[in-house]
Design an enzyme around this catalytic site. Structure first.
Site, PDB file in Angstrom:
ATOM      1  N   LYS A  95       0.841  -1.198   0.000  1.00 55.86           N
ATOM      2  CA  LYS A  95       0.000   0.000   0.000  1.00 55.86           C
ATOM      3  C   LYS A  95       0.875   1.245   0.000  1.00 55.86           C
ATOM      4  O   LYS A  95       2.080   1.196   0.268  1.00 55.86           O
ATOM      5  CB  LYS A  95      -0.933  -0.006   1.212  1.00 55.86           C
ATOM      6  CG  LYS A  95      -0.204   0.084   2.545  1.00 55.86           C
ATOM      7  CD  LYS A  95      -1.184   0.042   3.716  1.00 55.86           C
ATOM      8  CE  LYS A  95      -0.442   0.167   5.046  1.00 55.86           C
ATOM      9  NZ  LYS A  95      -1.368   0.191   6.194  1.00 55.86           N
ATOM     10  N   TYR A 141      15.076  30.344   7.479  1.00 56.67           N
ATOM     11  CA  TYR A 141      13.979  31.158   7.990  1.00 56.67           C
ATOM     12  C   TYR A 141      13.990  31.253   9.511  1.00 56.67           C
ATOM     13  O   TYR A 141      14.160  30.260  10.211  1.00 56.67           O
ATOM     14  CB  TYR A 141      12.646  30.580   7.540  1.00 56.67           C
ATOM     15  CG  TYR A 141      12.402  30.649   6.059  1.00 56.67           C
ATOM     16  CD1 TYR A 141      12.419  31.865   5.376  1.00 56.67           C
ATOM     17  CD2 TYR A 141      12.149  29.490   5.327  1.00 56.67           C
ATOM     18  CE1 TYR A 141      12.193  31.917   4.020  1.00 56.67           C
ATOM     19  CE2 TYR A 141      11.911  29.532   3.960  1.00 56.67           C
ATOM     20  CZ  TYR A 141      11.934  30.752   3.312  1.00 56.67           C
ATOM     21  OH  TYR A 141      11.711  30.820   1.965  1.00 56.67           O
TER      22      TYR A 141
END
Length: 392
Positions: free
Chosen positions: A39, A271
Site C-alpha cells: 500500500k 527562515y
C-alpha cells in the site's frame, strides 16, 4: 550510486534487500503464507517493483489498502492473489471482482454493494470478513458479527460470493506484553470459531501484522501480513533494530550538494534564524525539503552524512532545501549527502530521522514525494520485471 550522481536527489531501492527480508519473514512465520503489503506505493518504495520482488521471494499474497492500488497492480501485470481492504460506498466493486481481487467486508453496507456488483458481473466475488477485535477502526463489531456472517453465508448459497478469509488487525502488537494482544487473540479465535460453526470455510485466517509476525507466533494462523518489516524497518524500536531481526533497510535517500560556501561567525541560517553560526564556518546546501517529504519537524535535528561525517540540519528545513553546517570542511558541490540508508557507510537510519521528527519510521519513508526519483538496484534479469538502476 555513481551513475545517478547528477540527480538532485534520489531514493535508491535495493530489491535484493527486499527479497532477503521477505525470506527472513517467511522463516519467522514458517507454516503460514506471507502477504507482502505494498500500500501507499509500497510504503514509498514503489509498489510494482517491490511487489514483483516480493513475489520472487515467495510472497503468496499481495495486499493494498485501496482498491485502486490493487487494480494498479493487476494493470501492471501482477497475477496471483491480491487483497484490498479500505472501501467506501460506491467503490469499484465490479472492477475488483472482474480483476479477481479479494475484497474486505466490514459491514452490511459493503456486503450489499459487493453482492450487487457480483450479480452485475455474473460471477462470485471473493470476500474476506473483517472483525474489529479491539483496534476500533474498520471491521465488524462482535455484536454485529452474527448478522454479517449470516448475510455472507446466504450470499454464498446463492453463488454471489465466496468467503475466502476471516481477519482482523492488532492495535498494540508493537508494544510487547500489552494486554490487548492476548485479548484480541481471544476475541479473534471466538469470532472465527463462530463463523466456522455457521458454515464459513475460509482459505485463510489472519491477524498478524509486521510486529506480530516478529514477536507473536501464536498469532500467525494461516497468513501473516508484513508491511514495514518487509522494507527493512523495525515496526518499533522497543522490539529491536532491523539487524536484530535479520532485516536490511531497502531505501537509501541521498542528494547532491547544491552549494558550499564560507560564512562568518554570527550568520543567521534559514527562515527565522533559529540557527546562527557560532564561528566562521562553511555551509552546505542540501536541495531537498518538505515538498520532497523531508519533515519540517526535524529542523535543527535531522542528521545527514556528508564527507564521511554526520552533520545536522542547521535551522529550518524549507520547502525545497535545507542547510548543514560543515564546520570548515569543503566538499565539492555535487558531493553526496546521505540522509538515511542501511548504515554501511555510517549514514543515519530511518529511525534516526523518526526520532528527530518525533514520529515513526513508517512516516519517514512513505512521505518521500514524487519529485524524488526511485532508482532500483539489484533487480532481476527478466526485462518484464523491475529494472535495476533505472530512475522511475
Amino acid at each position: 550510486m555513481n551513475e545517478t550522481a547528477s540527480l538532485r536527489a534520489r531514493a535508491e531501492i535495493d530489491l535484493a534487500a527486499l527479497r532477503a527480508n521477505v525470506r527472513v519473514l517467511r522463516g519467522r512465520a514458517a507454516g503460514a503464507q506471507l502477504m507482502a503489503v505494498v500500500k501507499s506505493d509500497g510504503y514509498g518504495h514503489g509498489a510494482v517493483p517491490c511487489a514483483r520482488a516480493a513475489r520472487e521471494a515467495g510472497a503468496a499474497w499481495l495486499g493494498t489498502a485501496t482498491p485502486h492500488e490493487a487494480l494498479a497492480l493487476r494493470a501492471a501485470g501482477l497475477d496471483g492473489r491480491i487483497m484490498c481492504w479500505l472501501w467506501t460506498p460506491g467503490g469499484p466493486w465490479r472492477e475488483a471482482i472482474e480483476a479477481d481481487i479479494d475484497v474486505s467486508v466490514s459491514g452490511m453496507w459493503a456486503l450489499r454493494e459487493v453482492i450487487a456488483a457480483a450479480a452485475a458481473v455474473g460471477r462470485p466475488a471473493r470476500i474476506q470478513l473483517k472483525a474489529d477485535t479491539g483496534l476500533g477502526r474498520s471491521g465488524c463489531q462482535p455484536a454485529d458479527w452474527p448478522e454479517l456472517v449470516a448475510g455472507a453465508r446466504d450470499a454464498e448459497r446463492t453463488g454471489r460470493v465466496k468467503v475466502t478469509g476471516l481477519w482482523s488487525h492488532f492495535a498494540c502488537a508493537d508494544e510487547p506484553g500489552h494486554p490487548s494482544i492476548a485479548a484480541q487473540l481471544g476475541v479473534f479465535r471466538d469470532l472465527v470459531a463462530y463463523a466456522e460453526k455457521e458454515g464459513v470455510d475460509p482459505e485463510v485466517r489472519h491477524l498478524a501484522n509486521s510486529p506480530a509476525t516478529l514477536t507473536v507466533p501464536e498469532a500467525h494462523f494461516d497468513l501473516v501480513r508484513t508491511g514495514i518489516a518487509m522494507y527493512g524497518i523495525s515496526p518499533s524500536p522497543e522490539l529491536g533494530t532491523p539487524a536484530d531481526f535479520g532485516l536490511r533497510p531497502v531505501m537509501t535517500l541521498a542528494a547532491s550538494l547544491a552549494l558550499v560556501k564560507d560564512a562568518p561567525a554570527g550568520h543567521g541560517v534559514s527562515y527565522g534564524h533559529h540557527y546562527v553560526t557560532p564561528a566562521e564556518t562553511t555551509l552546505g546546501l542540501i536541495p531537498v525539503g518538505y515538498a520532497d517529504g523531508i519533515p519540517r519537524h526535524a529542523s535543527g535535528r535531522g542528521p545527514v552524512l556528508v564527507g564521511g561525517r554526520t552533520r545536522t540540519a542547521a535551522g529550518r528545513i524549507a520547502m525545497d532545501q535545507f542547510v548543514v553546517d560543515l564546520g570548515g570542511d569543503r566538499p565539492e558541490p555535487g558531493a553526496e549527502a546521505v540522509l538515511f540508508g542501511p548504515g554501511d557507510r555510517g549514514e543515519p537510519s530511518v529511525e534516526d530521522w523518526a526520532v528527530a521528527a518525533d514520529t515513526i519510521g513508517y512516516e519517514i519513508v512513505t512521505r518521500i514525494g514524487t519529485r524524488v526519483p526511485r532508482v532500483y538496484v539489484n533487480g532481476t534479469d527478466d526485462p518484464n520485471e523491475a529494472t535495476g538502476g533505472v530512475p522511475q
